[in-house]
Structure formats: C-alpha cells, structure tokens
Write an enzyme that holds these catalytic residues in place. Structure first.
Site, PDB file in Angstrom:
ATOM      1  N   ARG A 173       0.857  -1.257   0.094  1.00 35.87           N
ATOM      2  CA  ARG A 173       0.120  -0.315  -0.471  1.00 35.87           C
ATOM      3  C   ARG A 173       0.907   1.237  -0.473  1.00 35.87           C
ATOM      4  O   ARG A 173       0.650   2.369  -0.489  1.00 35.87           O
ATOM      5  CB  ARG A 173      -0.921  -0.152   1.368  1.00 35.87           C
ATOM      6  N   ILE A 188      14.016 -19.808  13.741  1.00 36.51           N
ATOM      7  CA  ILE A 188      14.235 -21.233  14.545  1.00 36.51           C
ATOM      8  C   ILE A 188      13.348 -22.019  13.244  1.00 36.51           C
ATOM      9  O   ILE A 188      12.663 -22.177  13.130  1.00 36.51           O
ATOM     10  CB  ILE A 188      14.011 -21.730  16.152  1.00 36.51           C
ATOM     11  N   LYS A 243       0.929 -21.351  15.980  1.00 39.11           N
ATOM     12  CA  LYS A 243       2.308 -21.348  16.273  1.00 39.11           C
ATOM     13  C   LYS A 243       2.101 -23.150  16.999  1.00 39.11           C
ATOM     14  O   LYS A 243       2.219 -23.559  16.001  1.00 39.11           O
ATOM     15  CB  LYS A 243       3.070 -20.777  17.261  1.00 39.11           C
ATOM     16  N   GLY A 269      11.135 -10.224  13.986  1.00 37.47           N
ATOM     17  CA  GLY A 269      12.555  -9.831  13.705  1.00 37.47           C
ATOM     18  C   GLY A 269      13.076  -9.724  12.652  1.00 37.47           C
ATOM     19  O   GLY A 269      12.542 -10.358  11.504  1.00 37.47           O
TER      20      GLY A 269
END
Ligand code: HSE
Length: 450
Positions: free
Chosen positions: A59, A150, A219, A316
């Site tokens: 956008r 991970i 998760k 991150g």
C-alpha cells in the site's frame, strides 16, 4: 524423447532466475529483500538458480520504491501481482485472515507456489489452503510462521521424521517472554512491564494477540498438526495468556525452584492430543527455563531421538527473512519436481492424516501450582489437604509465607503431582468455599518437561 538441443534449451530455461512476487514490504518483507540481495551469490549456489524478486505489492508505494531502489516493479494493487503470469512464487507477508487469505488462494488458483509467515491464516484456514494447493500441485511453505528464524518446521517435518513425536513445548512468543523475564528480573507487575515493553517497541501498540496467548496458540496449532498428522484445529486449542500473572507467583515459583514461562504445549495422550497455551511453571534447571528476553525456544520429545531443543530469534526482520528465504530455496529446488515427490505440507501424506481428537482442557493431565490467601489459624492447612486427598491429588511441595508481625493472614503455596484438570477444578471450587480461604485460589499449571 528430447534431442540434445532441446535439452540444452530446457536447461537454460531452468537456469533463469525464478521470479518471486512479494506481498507486503514492511519489516519482514524489507528484511527478506535485503538478505536476498546481500547473500544472492551464495543463495544461488545453494538453490541451483537465481531467485529474483520481480514485483512488490504494498500500500505504501513510496516506501516500497525506496527499499527496492528501482530494481523491480512496485504496485499498489496486490491483484496485479497474484495474477502476473511471470511470477512463480508469491511471498505473503501481509498477515491476518482477510486480504491475505484471498490473495493466497488466488495465487494458488493461478498455479503459483506460496511462502507465508502468516501463522494466524494457517492455524485457522490451513486445511482449506493446503487442500487448494494440493489440487493445483503447488507448494505452500511456512517456516517463518512458527518461531521466526528457528527452523522448527523443517526439523519437525523432516529432521525428526523417524520419530513418533511424544510432545512439544515451546516459548513461541517473544513479547510475552520479554515481559515475563522483566517481571522476574525487576519484581514488577504485568501492567508496569507491558507499558515499558511498548515504550521500547518490544510489544505492539495493540498487544492482545501476544499477551492473551493467541499468537502462541496459532503456532502451537501448526506444530501440533505436523507432529501428529492431524488437521490444523485452532478452534480446539486452549488459550490462556499472561495478563493475570502476579509478580508474587513468579517469586514463589522461584523459591520452589521453578520459572514461569508462557508455553505452547502439544502432547500425544492415549485418548487424544493436548493442545494448549498457558503460563507454566518449569524447573529452573531445564535449558528452556533459562531462555530470556524476546528469544524463542522449542523442546521436541521424540521416541527415538529423545529430547531436542531449538533456540533462536522468533521475530524481527532478518531472522524471519532467514526462514522465508529457506522456503524460497526449497521451492526453487523443487518447483519442477513431481508434486507426489515433495515433502507433504503437514509432514504426513494428505491421505494418511488422522482425526485423533484434540482433548478439551478439562481432560488435560498436568501438575499444578496453587496459591491461596488464608487465615493463619489451626486446621486451615488440614482442610485444604483433606480436599486434595479426597480428590486423589497428591501434594508435592509446600511453602507458607512468614506472616508479618501481628498479621492474621498468610499465603500457602502448594505444588501438586499430576491430575486431570476437571479434578483440580472441582477441588479448587471446594477450597474456595472454605471460610478460612480468602478470595480465590490462584492456579498455574506445572510441567516437568521430562
Ligand atoms: N509477535 C510475535 C512475538 C512475533 O512476540 O513473538 C511474530 O509471531
């Protein structure tokens, strides 16, 4: 039979970079773009051909152009990307269940492979998405959806494939682990630490999904499906966050040799699968108990390998990009393989999935930490012990707070051996009804993780 010339042409075609479309170039998208550019040469040597981000949809076109520096086409309309016949792989980094779901399904319908970091989408709509992908013979890869950088999906789906997985327990939400670490370090209450975490950018302005355990449950749901060969069933997960945790419980747990962590747990039991997220006491000597700050860690217990531990950054820009690009490389290697020869989306062959029930929380078996605020007078402890004994709940350890000078009340903290949740709930109801017990019993589940 192809002649030599035709074979050469085919080889040349395969050596052209695979074309990727990026939906969303925010934090993770920007990281993905940057890592792909920086490590392009090595990634190409691994993948066998180049991986080129040919189109970005966002956008915020200006920001997207700034990041991509004129190297690829930037559009504001995501449909242009998922309908672009030149794009082989679509990376979905928009998040959420709305637009992201439509775009992923459109990309699949157009025969494109998909890489997504979207745990919410897969935990809730994964079955529909994998079915659509299977019908079209395309890959849906999602390493970045669980524990960021991970490689836990790869480990569960491939590295541990020989094992009958017994249980998985993970710190799979960095925000809450940061908050719990700060609460323990500084002896502060949840609300105070949350505000600090928001100020430092560790917690979102709206942290609901993190602090209420929803993100971790998404998760855990995905890991549960891969570990046990069952469909994704987020609606069956028990979800409890950390908002009600008090600094006092973290302190008492510590006195008893335990740390409190928000764990995502999934376990194979004789009568079904446990799937739950809640604050959990774990012995401080376990490696996972010492995972601090925003880090993630997952313990997987397999029957052959025993206990394995995976640790790293769960969020991150570049850690998540690391997982996204691993999926891109996998797809690049396998894009032209017969779909029958690929690793199944959820580790088990689609026609070999089982409908083992996910157990309701009342059927879950675990140990408990109980804290009760009581009158400091004869018989109180005996009454509580009697209720637990009648419910065949065995006490494992106990401490009593030293009352202040002249204080007529105190706290009793007990650890119990394993029992079923419904058994414990019935006992707690009786303890709450005792006139000498003030307020409600605080209950936190405990896992030895052995
Ligand atoms: N919000 C998540 C966390 C990261 O705090 O770990 C993305 O799933």
């Amino acid at each position: 039979m192809l002649c030599t010339h035709e074979l050469k042409e085919l080889k040349k075609e395969f050596m052209k970079p695979i074309k990727v479309g990026l939906l969303g170039i925010g934090v993770v998208g920007g990281g993905t773009y940057e890592v792909l550019r920086r490590n392009q040469e090595e990634i190409t040597r691994r993948a066998g051909r180049g991986i080129q981000i040919a189109m970005v949809a966002d956008r915020n076109i200006e920001r997207a152009k700034e990041i991509t520096r004129g190297e690829c086409e930037v559009v504001g309309d995501a449909d242009l990307l998922v309908n672009n016949p030149d794009i082989d792989i679509v990376i979905e980094l928009i998040g959420g269940y709305g637009v992201a779901k439509d775009l992923v399904l459109k990309a699949i319908a157009n025969g494109k492979h998909v890489v997504t970091a979207n745990k919410a989408l897969l935990a809730v709509h994964g079955n529909e998405i994998f079915k659509a992908a299977q019908e079209k013979g395309v890959i849906v890869a999602f390493e970045a959806a669980v524990a960021g950088g991970i490689p836990i999906i790869k480990a569960l789906r491939e590295g541990l494939t020989a094992n009958r997985i017994q249980w998985i327990a993970g710190i799979i939400n960095g925000t809450t682990n940061f908050i719990l670490s700060e609460m323990r370090d500084k002896g502060l209450d949840f609300d105070v630490v949350l505000k600090e975490a928001q100020r430092l950018g560790y917690a979102e302005a709206d942290p609901t999904f993190d602090i209420e355990g929803v993100d971790a449950a998404h998760k855990a749901t995905i890991m549960s499906a891969i570990a046990f060969g069952i469909p994704v069933q987020f609606d069956k997960a028990y979800v409890e966050g950390i908002t009600k945790l008090e600094a006092a419980d973290i302190r008492y747990a510590e006195q008893l040799g335990y740390r409190i962590k928000l764990l995502g747990i999934t376990k194979r039991m004789p009568n079904g699968i446990e799937l739950r997220v809640h604050p959990t006491l774990i012995p401080e000597k376990r490696l996972i108990a010492n995972v601090e700050g925003a880090m993630n860690a997952v313990v997987v217990q397999g029957d052959a390998v025993g206990s394995t531990l995976y640790y790293g950054k769960g969020a991150g820009a570049e850690p998540t990009a690391s997982a996204v690009i691993a999926d891109l490389v996998d797809i690049t290697r396998l894009a032209n393989a017969d779909p029958e020869h690929r690793v199944p989306y959820l580790a088990f062959q689609p026609d070999a999935m089982e409908n083992t029930p996910v157990l309701p929380m009342t059927e879950v078996t675990t140990s408990y930490y109980l804290r009760m605020h009581v009158m400091d007078q004869p018989g109180v402890l005996a009454d509580v012990a009697r209720i637990l004994a009648d419910a065949t709940i065995s006490i494992d350890a106990m401490i009593q707070r030293e009352p202040e000078e002249g204080e007529s009340r105190t706290d009793i903290i007990m650890l119990t051996h394993q029992t079923q949740e419904k058994n414990m709930l019935a006992a707690i109801e009786k303890i709450n009804a005792l006139p000498t017990v003030l307020g409600e019993v605080t209950k936190i589940r405990l896992e030895e993780l052995t």
